[in-house]
Design a protein around this motif. Sequence first.
Motif, PDB file in Angstrom:
ATOM      1  N   ARG A  86       6.641  22.213 -17.847  1.00  0.00           N
ATOM      2  CA  ARG A  86       7.727  22.332 -18.809  1.00  0.00           C
ATOM      3  C   ARG A  86       7.189  22.614 -20.213  1.00  0.00           C
ATOM      4  N   THR A  87       6.082  21.969 -20.557  1.00  0.00           N
ATOM      5  CA  THR A  87       5.458  22.200 -21.855  1.00  0.00           C
ATOM      6  C   THR A  87       4.944  23.630 -21.957  1.00  0.00           C
ATOM      7  N   ALA A  88       4.320  24.131 -20.904  1.00  0.00           N
ATOM      8  CA  ALA A  88       3.814  25.511 -20.913  1.00  0.00           C
ATOM      9  C   ALA A  88       4.958  26.508 -21.074  1.00  0.00           C
ATOM     10  N   VAL A  89       6.068  26.268 -20.384  1.00  0.00           N
ATOM     11  CA  VAL A  89       7.226  27.151 -20.502  1.00  0.00           C
ATOM     12  C   VAL A  89       7.780  27.118 -21.918  1.00  0.00           C
ATOM     13  N   ARG A  90       7.900  25.942 -22.485  1.00  0.00           N
ATOM     14  CA  ARG A  90       8.451  25.813 -23.839  1.00  0.00           C
ATOM     15  C   ARG A  90       7.547  26.484 -24.882  1.00  0.00           C
ATOM     16  N   LEU A  91       6.234  26.339 -24.734  1.00  0.00           N
ATOM     17  CA  LEU A  91       5.307  26.998 -25.650  1.00  0.00           C
ATOM     18  C   LEU A  91       5.426  28.517 -25.554  1.00  0.00           C
ATOM     19  N   ALA A  92       5.565  29.034 -24.338  1.00  0.00           N
ATOM     20  CA  ALA A  92       5.740  30.475 -24.159  1.00  0.00           C
ATOM     21  C   ALA A  92       7.049  30.948 -24.800  1.00  0.00           C
ATOM     22  N   GLN A  93       8.114  30.167 -24.649  1.00  0.00           N
ATOM     23  CA  GLN A  93       9.392  30.526 -25.261  1.00  0.00           C
ATOM     24  C   GLN A  93       9.284  30.559 -26.783  1.00  0.00           C
ATOM     25  N   LEU A  94       8.630  29.564 -27.358  1.00  0.00           N
ATOM     26  CA  LEU A  94       8.468  29.517 -28.806  1.00  0.00           C
ATOM     27  C   LEU A  94       7.628  30.681 -29.317  1.00  0.00           C
ATOM     28  N   HIS A  95       6.574  31.021 -28.593  1.00  0.00           N
ATOM     29  CA  HIS A  95       5.735  32.149 -28.987  1.00  0.00           C
ATOM     30  C   HIS A  95       6.543  33.448 -28.940  1.00  0.00           C
ATOM     31  N   GLY A 114       0.825  -1.216   0.000  1.00  0.00           N
ATOM     32  CA  GLY A 114       0.000   0.000   0.000  1.00  0.00           C
ATOM     33  C   GLY A 114       0.853   1.257   0.000  1.00  0.00           C
ATOM     34  N   VAL A 115       1.914   1.250   0.815  1.00  0.00           N
ATOM     35  CA  VAL A 115       2.823   2.396   0.873  1.00  0.00           C
ATOM     36  C   VAL A 115       3.529   2.585  -0.470  1.00  0.00           C
ATOM     37  N   LEU A 116       3.992   1.495  -1.056  1.00  0.00           N
ATOM     38  CA  LEU A 116       4.662   1.586  -2.353  1.00  0.00           C
ATOM     39  C   LEU A 116       3.716   2.071  -3.444  1.00  0.00           C
ATOM     40  N   ALA A 117       2.476   1.607  -3.418  1.00  0.00           N
ATOM     41  CA  ALA A 117       1.496   2.053  -4.408  1.00  0.00           C
ATOM     42  C   ALA A 117       1.215   3.547  -4.246  1.00  0.00           C
ATOM     43  N   ALA A 118       1.081   4.007  -3.007  1.00  0.00           N
ATOM     44  CA  ALA A 118       0.850   5.431  -2.763  1.00  0.00           C
ATOM     45  C   ALA A 118       2.046   6.256  -3.208  1.00  0.00           C
ATOM     46  N   LEU A 119       3.239   5.771  -2.936  1.00  0.00           N
ATOM     47  CA  LEU A 119       4.456   6.465  -3.346  1.00  0.00           C
ATOM     48  C   LEU A 119       4.564   6.521  -4.873  1.00  0.00           C
ATOM     49  N   ALA A 120       4.259   5.415  -5.527  1.00  0.00           N
ATOM     50  CA  ALA A 120       4.300   5.393  -6.991  1.00  0.00           C
ATOM     51  C   ALA A 120       3.276   6.366  -7.573  1.00  0.00           C
ATOM     52  N   GLY A 121       2.103   6.435  -6.982  1.00  0.00           N
ATOM     53  CA  GLY A 121       1.078   7.378  -7.438  1.00  0.00           C
ATOM     54  C   GLY A 121       1.539   8.829  -7.281  1.00  0.00           C
ATOM     55  N   ALA A 122       2.191   9.120  -6.168  1.00  0.00           N
ATOM     56  CA  ALA A 122       2.692  10.478  -5.942  1.00  0.00           C
ATOM     57  C   ALA A 122       3.778  10.832  -6.961  1.00  0.00           C
ATOM     58  N   VAL A 123       4.641   9.885  -7.261  1.00  0.00           N
ATOM     59  CA  VAL A 123       5.707  10.119  -8.240  1.00  0.00           C
ATOM     60  C   VAL A 123       5.104  10.363  -9.622  1.00  0.00           C
ATOM     61  N   VAL A 124       4.101   9.588  -9.991  1.00  0.00           N
ATOM     62  CA  VAL A 124       3.457   9.755 -11.290  1.00  0.00           C
ATOM     63  C   VAL A 124       2.786  11.125 -11.372  1.00  0.00           C
ATOM     64  N   ARG A 125       2.092  11.553 -10.317  1.00  0.00           N
ATOM     65  CA  ARG A 125       1.454  12.875 -10.310  1.00  0.00           C
ATOM     66  C   ARG A 125       2.490  13.984 -10.407  1.00  0.00           C
ATOM     67  N   LEU A 126       3.586  13.844  -9.689  1.00  0.00           N
ATOM     68  CA  LEU A 126       4.654  14.842  -9.735  1.00  0.00           C
ATOM     69  C   LEU A 126       5.266  14.924 -11.133  1.00  0.00           C
ATOM     70  N   LEU A 127       5.523  13.783 -11.739  1.00  0.00           N
ATOM     71  CA  LEU A 127       6.071  13.744 -13.090  1.00  0.00           C
ATOM     72  C   LEU A 127       5.108  14.379 -14.096  1.00  0.00           C
ATOM     73  N   HIS A 128       3.826  14.077 -13.965  1.00  0.00           N
ATOM     74  CA  HIS A 128       2.816  14.654 -14.846  1.00  0.00           C
ATOM     75  C   HIS A 128       2.789  16.176 -14.717  1.00  0.00           C
ATOM     76  N   GLN A 129       2.822  16.681 -13.490  1.00  0.00           N
ATOM     77  CA  GLN A 129       2.811  18.123 -13.262  1.00  0.00           C
ATOM     78  C   GLN A 129       4.067  18.770 -13.843  1.00  0.00           C
ATOM     79  N   TRP A 130       5.213  18.138 -13.676  1.00  0.00           N
ATOM     80  CA  TRP A 130       6.470  18.669 -14.208  1.00  0.00           C
ATOM     81  C   TRP A 130       6.410  18.760 -15.732  1.00  0.00           C
ATOM     82  N   ILE A 131       5.880  17.716 -16.375  1.00  0.00           N
ATOM     83  CA  ILE A 131       5.767  17.704 -17.839  1.00  0.00           C
ATOM     84  C   ILE A 131       4.834  18.817 -18.303  1.00  0.00           C
ATOM     85  N   ARG A 132       3.704  19.001 -17.621  1.00  0.00           N
ATOM     86  CA  ARG A 132       2.767  20.059 -18.000  1.00  0.00           C
ATOM     87  C   ARG A 132       3.406  21.435 -17.865  1.00  0.00           C
TER      88      ARG A 132
END
Length: 77
Positions: free
Chosen positions: A28-37, A8-26
């Motif tokens: 980073r994408t917003a920053v890159r789009l602003a730079q390109l614009h 259960g702890v490992l599953a919760a930790l994996a879920g937190a890592v996935v959410r953090l990675l998803h937020q980082w990607i979003r």
Amino acid sequence: MVELALSGVLAALAGAVVRLLHQWIRCRTAVRLAQLHQQGTSERARRLPAGSRMTERLAGRETTIEIGTPHPGGSHG
């Protein structure tokens, strides 16, 4: 019982890592789009002759760039 709790702890930790990675990607994408614009706007403004005006509207934001007149004597210094 300990293995179930550890799973259960490992599953919760994996879920937190996935959410953090998803937020980082979003973010980073917003920053890159602003730079390109911004890069595209700068390149278009650089190509305009002196005395020109360029207005861009994006996502409810309006930007107006006025290209200045050349200095007397033609020197930029």
